[in-house]
Design an enzyme around this catalytic site. Structure first.
Site, short mmCIF file in Angstrom:
data_model
loop_
_atom_site.label_atom_id
_atom_site.label_comp_id
_atom_site.label_asym_id
_atom_site.label_seq_id
_atom_site.Cartn_x
_atom_site.Cartn_y
_atom_site.Cartn_z
N GLY A 72 0.80 -1.21 0.00
CA GLY A 72 0.00 0.00 0.00
C GLY A 72 0.84 1.27 0.00
N THR A 73 1.92 1.27 0.76
CA THR A 73 2.76 2.48 0.85
C THR A 73 3.31 2.83 -0.52
OG1 THR A 73 3.34 1.93 3.11
CG2 THR A 73 4.79 3.47 1.98
N SER A 200 -3.29 -3.93 -0.20
CA SER A 200 -2.14 -4.52 0.46
C SER A 200 -2.54 -5.91 0.97
CB SER A 200 -1.72 -3.62 1.63
OG SER A 200 -0.67 -4.21 2.35
N CYS A 328 1.07 1.35 12.16
CA CYS A 328 2.11 1.76 11.21
C CYS A 328 2.90 2.93 11.77
CB CYS A 328 1.50 2.18 9.88
SG CYS A 328 0.78 0.79 9.05
N1 PLP Z 1 -2.75 2.73 4.05
C1 PLP Z 1 -3.46 2.30 5.11
C2 PLP Z 1 -4.82 2.85 5.34
C3 PLP Z 1 -2.94 1.33 5.97
O1 PLP Z 1 -3.64 0.90 7.02
C4 PLP Z 1 -1.62 0.84 5.70
C5 PLP Z 1 -0.99 -0.12 6.64
O2 PLP Z 1 -1.23 -0.12 7.81
C6 PLP Z 1 -0.95 1.30 4.58
C7 PLP Z 1 -1.54 2.25 3.78
C8 PLP Z 1 0.41 0.80 4.23
O3 PLP Z 1 0.31 -0.44 3.57
P1 PLP Z 1 1.59 -1.39 3.46
O4 PLP Z 1 1.78 -1.99 4.81
O5 PLP Z 1 1.20 -2.41 2.44
O6 PLP Z 1 2.72 -0.56 3.00
#
Ligand code: PLP
Length: 379
Positions: A72-73, A200, A328
């Site tokens: 997701g990031t 993700s 996170c």
């Molecule tokens: N966006 C949201 C809303 C999330 O909850 C998270 C992770 O906690 C992310 C982005 C980041 O995703 P990733 O862990 O795949 O980088």
């Protein structure tokens, strides 16, 4: 997973499904580089494209609109950077409640690429002010709107239809961080009005380090990661085949069991709310817990006289995994930017409880019991 452990931090990450693990292990046999033209490479390419077709079908978009990423990031960063640096967006409308994977790149682009970031007002429940959004869109026509589908700390849901109608009416482009909702809702991305959505796998019982971005055709951009021409030039780097296979299987399973999982997990959340109210006078819930909220997330503020500092360590000692604020951004025990922006009294200890399909009512009862017996030091 360790039987004694009570894991209620599913918004941070979920345990991998055994079926997912099995297909991933099998996929290691196909070790060729999907870009190689020989037989091992071709085998790997076939599997990547089959996975893309499956994901695309589930999300109701053509396979050409799905791009695998490391999660997701990366997907959020790629979209925001691409929109600013390649597509030339100057005005970005977002909310103070977004995940750091959106807020941080926007801040970076503000400092180094000269974009302007406008924050939509929110109410005390943590819902966005649609009237203010409309005024911002009128002021900055053709802006990029970035609003998350479900908040990862409170679970609040965005009124997607209303936002996408406004975006259409005022010719804005709509990016939504859908990390917490893909795999939880059946989404027809061809209808929902998102120009950009992200996923993700580790949020829906898949592996970590893999996700995808769904990009409506006509909204493609030159990406910030360049190199080999993988993912049709949208995301360079050799594809992580076992992870892609795992993501796809996890998404299929999530959709297969979606209705029963949602009903079951919703019942755990309701039970938790009821038990907390019964056992802890003065408890309150942050966000729209009983209203427009994701079934997997519950954000709780405990009475001020409970020992905030010792809360997470005590739960940890009791074998209970939850988060304070967002996982996170935490580990650090920093004040949650989401709760602060909503005007929540952040001196009160707060926990984010997030449920998954593997949790039981018994686990919820134990959690509430441990919380109810938590120390109230004499001040
Ligand atoms: N966006 C949201 C809303 C999330 O909850 C998270 C992770 O906690 C992310 C982005 C980041 O995703 P990733 O862990 O795949 O980088």
């Amino acid at each position: 997973m360790n039987k004694a452990l009570i894991y209620l931090d599913n918004a941070a990450s979920t345990p991998i499904d055994m079926e997912v693990q099995a297909v991933m292990i099998d996929s290691f046999e196909v070790f060729g580089n999907p870009s190689s033209v020989h037989v091992q490479g071709r085998k790997a390419r076939v599997l990547v494209e089959k996975a893309r077709r499956t994901v695309a079908k589930i999300m109701h978009v053509p396979p050409a609109e799905i791009f695998f990423t490391s999660g997701g990031t990366e997907a959020n960063n790629a979209i925001l950077w691409g929109c600013a640096l390649d597509l030339g967006f100057k005005h970005f409308i977002t909310s103070p409640l977004e995940h750091p994977a959106v807020l941080k790149p926007l801040e970076f682009l503000r400092q180094f690429a000269g974009i302007q970031v406008h924050f939509v007002h929110i109410d005390t429940l943590g819902h966005i002010d649609l009237k203010h959004l409309e005024r911002l869109l009128e002021e900055y026509p053709g802006a990029l709107v970035s609003l998350m589908h479900a908040n990862n700390e409170t679970g609040n849901l965005l009124p997607v239809n209303a936002v996408s109608e406004l975006c259409k009416k005022l010719r804005a482009v709509f990016h939504s961080d859908t990390v917490q909702t893909i795999g939880k809702y059946s989404m027809d991305l061809s209808q929902l009005g998102f120009d950009y959505a992200v996923a993700s796998a580790h949020k829906f019982h898949g592996p970590k380090g893999v996700g995808f971005m769904a990009i409506r055709s006509g909204k493609f951009f030159k990406p910030f990661i360049t190199g080999g021409g993988q993912e049709r030039n949208m995301r360079a780097g050799t594809e992580n085949l076992p992870a892609i296979i795992g993501l796809t299987k996890a998404l299929e399973i999530a959709h297969r069991r979606m209705a029963e999982d949602r009903e079951y997990i919703s019942s755990l959340k309701s039970a938790c709310i009821g038990l907390l109210r019964e056992r802890i006078p003065g408890v309150s819930f942050n966000g729209d817990a009983a209203g427009s909220s994701l079934h997997t997330i519950l954000n709780v503020s405990l009475p001020l006289d409970m020992d905030a500092e010792m809360l997470l360590p005590s739960l940890d000692i009791a074998g209970i995994c939850v988060s304070s604020g967002s996982a996170c951004a935490s580990g650090s025990n920093k004040t949650s930017h989401v709760l602060s922006a909503m005007g929540v009294d952040t001196h009160r200890p707060s926990v984010r409880i997030s449920f998954g399909r593997q949790n039981t009512l018994k686990e919820v009862i134990v959690l509430v019991d441990v919380l109810a017996r938590h120390d109230r030091p004499i001040h």
